[in-house]
Design a protein around this motif. Structure first.
Motif, mmCIF file in Angstrom:
data_model
loop_
_atom_site.group_PDB
_atom_site.id
_atom_site.type_symbol
_atom_site.label_atom_id
_atom_site.label_comp_id
_atom_site.label_asym_id
_atom_site.label_seq_id
_atom_site.Cartn_x
_atom_site.Cartn_y
_atom_site.Cartn_z
ATOM 1 N N ASP A 169 89.485 47.752 -20.488
ATOM 2 C CA ASP A 169 90.036 46.481 -20.027
ATOM 3 C C ASP A 169 89.351 46.054 -18.739
ATOM 4 N N ALA A 170 89.850 44.971 -18.138
ATOM 5 C CA ALA A 170 89.217 44.420 -16.943
ATOM 6 C C ALA A 170 89.220 45.393 -15.776
ATOM 7 N N GLU A 171 90.142 46.357 -15.785
ATOM 8 C CA GLU A 171 90.219 47.345 -14.710
ATOM 9 C C GLU A 171 89.445 48.617 -15.029
ATOM 10 N N GLY A 172 88.773 48.622 -16.168
ATOM 11 C CA GLY A 172 87.991 49.786 -16.543
ATOM 12 C C GLY A 172 88.763 50.858 -17.270
ATOM 13 N N LYS A 173 90.020 50.602 -17.595
ATOM 14 C CA LYS A 173 90.826 51.597 -18.295
ATOM 15 C C LYS A 173 90.527 51.564 -19.793
ATOM 16 N N VAL A 174 90.499 52.748 -20.398
ATOM 17 C CA VAL A 174 90.248 52.846 -21.830
ATOM 18 C C VAL A 174 91.474 52.359 -22.591
ATOM 19 N N ILE A 175 91.270 51.364 -23.445
ATOM 20 C CA ILE A 175 92.388 50.836 -24.232
ATOM 21 C C ILE A 175 92.214 51.115 -25.726
ATOM 22 N N ALA A 176 91.023 51.614 -26.097
ATOM 23 C CA ALA A 176 90.802 51.957 -27.505
ATOM 24 C C ALA A 176 89.580 52.847 -27.623
ATOM 25 N N GLY A 177 89.619 53.773 -28.583
ATOM 26 C CA GLY A 177 88.465 54.588 -28.885
ATOM 27 C C GLY A 177 88.334 55.828 -28.023
ATOM 28 N N SER A 178 87.250 56.564 -28.275
ATOM 29 C CA SER A 178 86.979 57.803 -27.545
ATOM 30 C C SER A 178 85.492 58.088 -27.571
ATOM 31 N N LEU A 179 84.922 58.433 -26.403
ATOM 32 C CA LEU A 179 83.515 58.767 -26.329
ATOM 33 C C LEU A 179 83.248 60.181 -26.841
ATOM 34 N N SER A 180 84.290 60.992 -26.936
ATOM 35 C CA SER A 180 84.104 62.381 -27.362
ATOM 36 C C SER A 180 84.127 62.530 -28.878
ATOM 37 N N ASP A 181 84.600 61.519 -29.584
ATOM 38 C CA ASP A 181 84.691 61.588 -31.041
ATOM 39 C C ASP A 181 83.864 60.477 -31.677
ATOM 40 N N ALA A 182 82.828 60.873 -32.409
ATOM 41 C CA ALA A 182 82.008 59.893 -33.120
ATOM 42 C C ALA A 182 82.680 59.540 -34.441
ATOM 43 N N VAL A 183 82.655 58.265 -34.764
ATOM 44 C CA VAL A 183 83.291 57.773 -35.985
ATOM 45 C C VAL A 183 82.214 57.389 -36.998
ATOM 46 N N PRO A 184 82.318 57.881 -38.249
ATOM 47 C CA PRO A 184 81.341 57.470 -39.271
ATOM 48 C C PRO A 184 81.461 55.979 -39.553
ATOM 49 N N ALA A 185 80.342 55.328 -39.696
ATOM 50 C CA ALA A 185 80.322 53.894 -39.995
ATOM 51 C C ALA A 185 79.321 53.634 -41.116
ATOM 52 N N THR A 186 79.693 52.763 -42.028
ATOM 53 C CA THR A 186 78.782 52.338 -43.099
ATOM 54 C C THR A 186 78.669 50.826 -43.046
ATOM 55 N N ASP A 187 77.461 50.336 -42.868
ATOM 56 C CA ASP A 187 77.221 48.903 -42.745
ATOM 57 C C ASP A 187 76.193 48.447 -43.766
ATOM 58 N N LEU A 188 76.363 47.225 -44.242
ATOM 59 C CA LEU A 188 75.387 46.576 -45.113
ATOM 60 C C LEU A 188 74.816 45.368 -44.371
ATOM 61 N N TRP A 189 73.533 45.429 -44.080
ATOM 62 C CA TRP A 189 72.866 44.331 -43.396
ATOM 63 C C TRP A 189 71.800 43.758 -44.310
ATOM 64 N N THR A 190 71.688 42.424 -44.320
ATOM 65 C CA THR A 190 70.694 41.760 -45.149
ATOM 66 C C THR A 190 69.697 41.025 -44.248
ATOM 67 N N PHE A 191 68.414 41.288 -44.492
ATOM 68 C CA PHE A 191 67.344 40.642 -43.752
ATOM 69 C C PHE A 191 66.650 39.627 -44.664
ATOM 70 N N ARG A 192 66.155 38.568 -44.060
ATOM 71 C CA ARG A 192 65.549 37.474 -44.842
ATOM 72 C C ARG A 192 64.193 37.095 -44.262
ATOM 73 N N ARG A 193 63.296 36.681 -45.143
ATOM 74 C CA ARG A 193 61.969 36.228 -44.717
ATOM 75 C C ARG A 193 61.437 35.229 -45.739
ATOM 76 N N ALA A 194 60.687 34.250 -45.281
ATOM 77 C CA ALA A 194 60.080 33.269 -46.177
ATOM 78 C C ALA A 194 58.957 33.929 -46.965
ATOM 79 N N VAL A 195 58.975 33.750 -48.281
ATOM 80 C CA VAL A 195 57.948 34.324 -49.143
ATOM 81 C C VAL A 195 56.631 33.582 -48.928
ATOM 82 N N GLY A 196 55.568 34.335 -48.752
ATOM 83 C CA GLY A 196 54.250 33.738 -48.604
ATOM 84 C C GLY A 196 53.965 33.168 -47.226
ATOM 85 N N SER A 197 54.909 33.308 -46.308
ATOM 86 C CA SER A 197 54.710 32.774 -44.964
ATOM 87 C C SER A 197 53.784 33.672 -44.155
ATOM 88 N N SER A 198 52.998 33.067 -43.278
ATOM 89 C CA SER A 198 52.150 33.855 -42.379
ATOM 90 C C SER A 198 52.975 34.452 -41.251
#
Length: 212
Positions: A171-200
């Motif tokens: 929070d604004a005072e620096g107090k932890v309001i969620a989560g933990s640095l000592s415990d890593a959480v597994p995450a699964t993400d789907l990201w889509t990248f785009r590019r113009a075909v034939g573009s230089s």
């Protein structure tokens, strides 16, 4: 120097612009016009590039993506799936760290307009609450290309990331309001990248992101 190295590596593989904390999940664009398929004759089908075939974990793409990769290779014979995945990993880390730090300039350079706006809106909301993120990407366990779409004007590649993230919200005072640095959480993400075909222009931009 490390930042400069990552930037140069990202440019050489994905282009100058590319694709966490659990927010923001970028909206699906249901209204997006479907990409028109590009016809490839059997004689034009190409085997996946040797550099993309294996790494320590096996294939860098799922079987369902192979047909799309063949079509992309027919349209762009310089494409290399293995090098793309290397750059996608660098992009994943850089975008997440920029979002956590509220670095809008870096996000502007790595995302397309809609993706950037989603991140920027989430940062604005977080700052309005007086909150900061103390997150760390512990490691990327696996990265796979799950889908490839090639249209007459654009190519889109979806990548699934499986990573471990330690996340803390203060929070604004620096107090932890969620989560933990000592415990890593597994995450699964789907990201889509785009590019113009034939573009230089070599740039792949982050087009869409969601948590799986």
């Amino acid at each position: 120097m490390i930042a400069a190295f990552l930037g140069m590596r990202l440019y050489s593989v994905l282009g100058k612009r590319t694709g966490h904390e659990q927010e923001p999940v970028l909206p699906r664009r249901e209204e997006r016009t479907a990409l028109a398929p590009v016809r490839v004759d059997e004689g034009d089908a190409l085997p996946p590039p040797a550099t993309a075939a294996t790494d320590a974990a096996g294939l860098v793409y799922e079987p369902a993506a192979e047909a799309g990769l063949r079509t992309l290779l027919a349209a762009d014979r310089h494409f290399d799936a293995g090098r793309f995945v290397e750059g996608a990993n660098a992009a994943y880390r850089m975008i997440l760290e920029a979002y956590w730090a509220g670095d809008r300039d870096t996000l502007r350079d790595l995302c397309d307009d809609d993706s950037y706006q989603a991140f920027a809106d989430a940062i604005d909301a977080r700052e309005a609450r007086g909150e900061t993120l103390d997150n760390r990407l512990v490691g990327i366990e696996a990265t796979k290309i799950t889908a490839v779409e090639v249209g007459r004007s654009d190519a889109r590649i979806t990548v699934r990331y499986q990573a471990d993230i330690s996340a803390v919200t203060r929070d604004a005072e620096g107090k932890v309001i969620a989560g933990s640095l000592s415990d890593a959480v597994p995450a699964t993400d789907l990201w889509t990248f785009r590019r113009a075909v034939g573009s230089s222009d070599p740039n792949w931009v982050l087009d869409e992101a969601e948590s799986a």
